[in-house]
Design a protein around this motif. Structure first.
Motif, short mmCIF file in Angstrom:
data_model
loop_
_atom_site.label_atom_id
_atom_site.label_comp_id
_atom_site.label_asym_id
_atom_site.label_seq_id
_atom_site.Cartn_x
_atom_site.Cartn_y
_atom_site.Cartn_z
N PHE A 40 0.84 -1.20 0.00
CA PHE A 40 0.00 0.00 0.00
C PHE A 40 0.87 1.25 0.00
CE2 PHE A 40 -2.31 3.46 1.99
CZ PHE A 40 -3.48 3.46 1.26
N TRP A 47 -5.57 -2.28 -5.32
CA TRP A 47 -5.86 -3.54 -4.65
C TRP A 47 -5.54 -4.74 -5.52
CZ3 TRP A 47 -5.72 -1.65 -0.20
CH2 TRP A 47 -6.40 -0.48 0.15
N TRP A 66 -8.44 -3.84 4.39
CA TRP A 66 -7.84 -2.52 4.62
C TRP A 66 -8.86 -1.56 5.24
CZ3 TRP A 66 -2.94 -0.97 4.60
CH2 TRP A 66 -2.70 0.40 4.68
N SER A 70 -8.64 -0.25 9.17
CA SER A 70 -8.44 1.17 9.44
C SER A 70 -9.55 1.72 10.33
CB SER A 70 -8.33 1.97 8.16
OG SER A 70 -9.54 1.93 7.44
#
Length: 73
Positions: A40, A47, A66, A70
């Motif tokens: 990333f 992706w 992800w 997060s």
């Protein structure tokens, strides 16, 4: 009677609550997580490129992980 049994089993597998549980159960190993983070930082939200480095994972799997990770941190 076999038709009615088949219908019941088929209907149970389409239960939206079951899908939700499966989506929440995405388990990523520590090595996969480290690779996702490194990739990333290199390529951003690409992706498909990240998933291409992790056998058995799709771009959707990586993006969901992800976004979920997060939020939960």
């Amino acid at each position: 009677m076999a038709d009615s049994e088949h219908s019941s089993a088929h209907e149970a597998s389409e239960n939206p609550q079951e899908v939700t549980k499966e989506e929440q159960k995405l388990e990523i190993s520590d090595d996969e997580e480290a690779l996702i983070i490194r990739m990333f930082n290199l390529v951003g939200e690409r992706w498909d490129l990240i998933a291409g480095r992790i056998h058995g994972r799709t771009a959707e799997d990586i993006e969901k992980y992800w976004n979920w990770s997060s939020i939960s941190k």
